[in-house]
Structure formats: structure tokens, C-alpha cells
Design a protein around this motif. Structure first.
Motif, PDB file in Angstrom:
ATOM      1  N   HIS A 139       5.835  -6.376   0.676  1.00 26.61           N
ATOM      2  CA  HIS A 139       6.831  -5.317   0.892  1.00 26.61           C
ATOM      3  C   HIS A 139       6.603  -4.643   2.251  1.00 26.61           C
ATOM      4  CE1 HIS A 139       8.462  -5.357  -3.227  1.00 26.61           C
ATOM      5  NE2 HIS A 139       7.237  -5.723  -3.552  1.00 26.61           N
ATOM      6  N   PRO A 141       6.699  -1.376   4.585  1.00 24.41           N
ATOM      7  CA  PRO A 141       6.783   0.092   4.533  1.00 24.41           C
ATOM      8  C   PRO A 141       7.657   0.667   5.648  1.00 24.41           C
ATOM      9  CG  PRO A 141       4.634  -0.608   5.352  1.00 24.41           C
ATOM     10  CD  PRO A 141       5.421  -1.849   5.116  1.00 24.41           C
ATOM     11  N   GLU A 142       7.954   1.946   5.516  1.00 23.73           N
ATOM     12  CA  GLU A 142       8.677   2.682   6.569  1.00 23.73           C
ATOM     13  C   GLU A 142       7.834   3.882   6.972  1.00 23.73           C
ATOM     14  OE1 GLU A 142      13.092   2.303   4.596  1.00 23.73           O
ATOM     15  OE2 GLU A 142      12.240   4.282   5.005  1.00 23.73           O
ATOM     16  N   ARG A 198       6.265   5.467   3.536  1.00 21.53           N
ATOM     17  CA  ARG A 198       7.037   5.153   2.330  1.00 21.53           C
ATOM     18  C   ARG A 198       7.006   3.657   2.070  1.00 21.53           C
ATOM     19  NH1 ARG A 198      11.014   8.445   5.112  1.00 21.53           N
ATOM     20  NH2 ARG A 198      10.645  10.596   4.459  1.00 21.53           N
ATOM     21  N   ASP A 200       8.801   1.071  -0.773  1.00 21.62           N
ATOM     22  CA  ASP A 200       9.697   0.922  -1.922  1.00 21.62           C
ATOM     23  C   ASP A 200       9.438  -0.431  -2.578  1.00 21.62           C
ATOM     24  OD1 ASP A 200      11.748   0.764  -3.698  1.00 21.62           O
ATOM     25  OD2 ASP A 200      13.292   1.461  -2.295  1.00 21.62           O
ATOM     26  N   GLY A 202      10.930  -1.351  -5.402  1.00 19.89           N
ATOM     27  CA  GLY A 202      12.060  -1.660  -6.287  1.00 19.89           C
ATOM     28  C   GLY A 202      12.111  -0.653  -7.407  1.00 19.89           C
ATOM     29  N   SER A 203      11.302  -0.868  -8.439  1.00 18.20           N
ATOM     30  CA  SER A 203      11.348   0.062  -9.572  1.00 18.20           C
ATOM     31  C   SER A 203      10.367   1.225  -9.412  1.00 18.20           C
ATOM     32  CB  SER A 203      11.066  -0.680 -10.878  1.00 18.20           C
ATOM     33  OG  SER A 203       9.896  -1.439 -10.734  1.00 18.20           O
ATOM     34  N   THR A 204       9.451   1.115  -8.473  1.00 21.14           N
ATOM     35  CA  THR A 204       8.551   2.251  -8.172  1.00 21.14           C
ATOM     36  C   THR A 204       8.481   2.422  -6.653  1.00 21.14           C
ATOM     37  OG1 THR A 204       6.650   0.775  -8.212  1.00 21.14           O
ATOM     38  CG2 THR A 204       7.050   2.063 -10.211  1.00 21.14           C
ATOM     39  N   LYS A 205       8.079   3.620  -6.250  1.00 23.98           N
ATOM     40  CA  LYS A 205       8.014   3.921  -4.816  1.00 23.98           C
ATOM     41  C   LYS A 205       6.740   4.687  -4.502  1.00 23.98           C
ATOM     42  CE  LYS A 205      12.973   4.634  -4.020  1.00 23.98           C
ATOM     43  NZ  LYS A 205      13.397   4.210  -5.365  1.00 23.98           N
ATOM     44  N   GLU A 207       5.278   7.410  -1.690  1.00 27.75           N
ATOM     45  CA  GLU A 207       5.598   8.258  -0.536  1.00 27.75           C
ATOM     46  C   GLU A 207       4.420   9.192  -0.340  1.00 27.75           C
ATOM     47  OE1 GLU A 207       9.422   9.969  -0.185  1.00 27.75           O
ATOM     48  OE2 GLU A 207       8.834  11.077   1.616  1.00 27.75           O
TER      49      GLU A 207
END
Ligand SMILES: NC(=O)c1ccc[n+]([C@@H]2O[C@H](COP(=O)([O-])OP(=O)(O)OC[C@H]3O[C@@H](n4cnc5c(N)ncnc54)[C@H](OP(=O)(O)O)[C@@H]3O)[C@@H](O)[C@H]2O)c1
Length: 250
Positions: A139, A141-142, A198, A200, A202-205, A207
Motif C-alpha cells: 500500500h 502512504p500519503e 496516512r 489507507d 481499504g477497510s482500515t486506515k 493516520e
């Protein structure tokens, strides 16, 4: 520890003076400003010590010279460096590649600690960003940063460092490092410095954020870094070395 400050009249420099004067184990031995500074010759906190120009040599030799000034001043500070100090801490940002190379040369003579962010607790934040990124290398990140609207570097050296660390952690965890990690840059008011990470899934995040509320945090962090680096051998160090030496991390 005998401490000299380059950029002593600046926003961070003033906090450094306060920190050193309040410390029972440190002495302030020199406060450098520019040749045309309005502060030249003024007394520091009513003492005999006065703001002085870098060109006044020989000055009082320090254990650590802490620099929060400008790239030009940092380079001038490297002249006659060994006459001035036994170790160097550089917080000044915006150095170009040539200036960074000159700093690296100086680190062959002395221990030199360099960071775009000396804030206390910043290294644990970076370590958290690394750990989360390493756990989910598939995944992307941002990042987001918010600073006061006078800040020149876009994005900040701090965000670039966080991005480098994330890419490194992903690479070690088997993820690709040829991805784009976006950095959303916000400039507003007098914000000292805020960073968001951050991810993401999908179903959890995830931050997590890091915020500096006072420039005193940079001053305290740089002073702690100075205490650590002064007993090292010549070389280039970062606050991550201090963090890793205490926590065995990374
Ligand atoms: N690494 C970190 O954690 C961190 C955190 C915050 C800020 N910074 C960086 O630290 C630097 C200083 O920030 P600041 O907000 O304190 O800046 P500032 O308020 O503008 O202060 C700059 C200081 O440098 C001095 N100076 C300027 N030109 C000089 C020269 N040619 N020779 C000697 N001294 C000179 C100024 O003295 P006079 O004007 O009195 O001559 C002043 O004391 C910036 O690069 C900033 O990005 C780093």
C-alpha cells in the motif's frame, strides 16, 4: 559543555540561548551573528558575553557549535572550524548540494550532527512511519505538511526525510521503491510545523501526526544532539543515530 551558537539572534537561536543559560551543565561561550547584525556588541542576558561576528577570530573555542542560521553563514562557520569548536550541530536548512558536500568534508575532521528536524520526539514519529510502511509494503502512504507561510522549502526537508525513510523501509520489507509518495504541502499563518502520515488499507486506515508547538523544541533537541555528538569520533551523524543508540531501532 561549552556551547557556541551560530544564528544566536534568530528565532531558534534565542530559544537556544535560553536553554543553555538554564542548563546547569552547560556554559554559553560564543554567540555569532552576521557582520551587519543589529545585535552586534549587545550583551547576552546582561552578562559580559556579547553577540559577535564570525570574522572575529580567535573566538572562545567551544565543545559544540550549534548552527541555526543561513546556508551562507553555515559555510562561513566552516572556515577555521577546528579553531572554533570540537563538534558541530547543523540545523540550518536549504543547503545546496555543494554546501552539503562541504559539510561532509568537515565531518572528516570533526563529529558533525545534521538534521532538518531536531524537534524532540521527531525520531519516534519517523520510526512509526517506517514500521507501518514496512508492515504494508503493497500500500502507498500519503504525507501532508503544514508550515507558516514564510517557509521557503517546498516540500520541507522534513517531509523529504520521512519519504526517504518510508521508501527505505518498504524496500527492506520487499515492496517496490519506484512509487510516488505524494506530499500535500500547506502554508498558513504562523504554524511552526505539522506532519501527517496516512495509509489507507481499504477497510482500515492509519493516520498519525506530529506537531511542533514551540521553536523551543528544536533548540532542546539540538542541545541534546550536541551532548551526544561531542564525544563521538569525526564523522557525519543524525538524530536517528541518537535514537537508535538508545532504542536499538532501525
Ligand atoms: N533543523 C531544525 O530542526 C530546524 C528547525 C527550525 C528552523 N530551522 C532552520 O534554522 C535556520 C534558522 O531559522 P530561524 O527561524 O531561527 O531564522 P532567523 O530567525 O532568520 O535567524 C537567522 C540567524 O542567522 C544569523 N545570520 C544571518 N546571516 C548570517 C551570516 N552571514 N553570518 C552569521 N550569522 C548570520 C542571523 O543574525 P543577524 O540577523 O542578527 O545577523 C540570525 O541570528 C533556518 O535555515 C531554518 O529553516 C531548522
Amino acid at each position: 559543555m561549552d556551547i557556541a551558537i551560530l544564528g544566536a539572534s534568530g528565532r531558534v537561536g534565542k530559544f537556544l540561548i535560553e536553554e543553555v543559560l538554564q542548563s546547569e551543565r552547560d556554559q554559553l561561550v560564543a554567540c555569532y551573528v552576521s557582520d551587519d547584525s543589529a545585535h552586534l556588541g549587545q550583551s547576552i542576558a546582561g552578562s559580559e558575553l556579547r553577540y559577535q561576528s564570525l570574522s572575529e577570530l580567535p573566538g572562545q573555542r567551544s565543545d559544540v557549535l550549534i548552527d541555526f542560521s543561513t546556508p551562507v553563514a553555515t559555510m562561513a562557520g566552516l572556515d577555521d572550524l577546528e579553531l572554533r569548536t570540537k563538534a558541530l550541530v547543523v540545523g540550518t536548512t536549504g543547503l545546496n548540494t555543494q554546501q552539503e558536500a562541504r559539510l561532509q568534508l568537515a565531518s572528516q575532521q570533526l563529529p558533525v550532527m545534521i538534521s532538518a528536524n531536531f524537534a524532540e520526539s521527531f525520531e519516534p514519529f519517523v520510526a512509526a512511519c517506517r514500521n507501518i510502511s514496512a508492515a504494508y509494503p503493497q500500500h502507498v502512504p500519503e504525507l501532508e505538511e503544514t508550515y507558516h507561510d514564510r517557509k521557503k522549502a517546498t516540500p520541507s526537508g522534513t517531509s523529504l526525510r520521512i519519504r526517504r525513510e518510508i521508501l527505505d523501509a518498504r524496500r527492506i520489507a520487499g515492496g517496490t521503491d519506484d512509487i510516488e509518495i505524494p506530499i500535500n504541502v500547506i502554508r498558513e499563518g504562523d504554524v511552526i510545523g505539522q506532519h501527517q502520515f496516512r495509509l489507507d488499507l481499504g477497510s482500515t486506515k492509519f493516520e498519525i501526526g506530529f506537531e511542533v508547538d514551540s521553536l523551543a523544541s528544536f533548540a532542546r533537541g539540538a542541545l541534546q544532539a550536541g551532548r551526544w555528538v561531542r564525544d563521538r569520533s569525526a564523522g557525519s551523524y543524525t538524530p536517528n543515530d541518537v535514537f537508535a543508540s538508545k532504542h536499538g531501532n532501525n
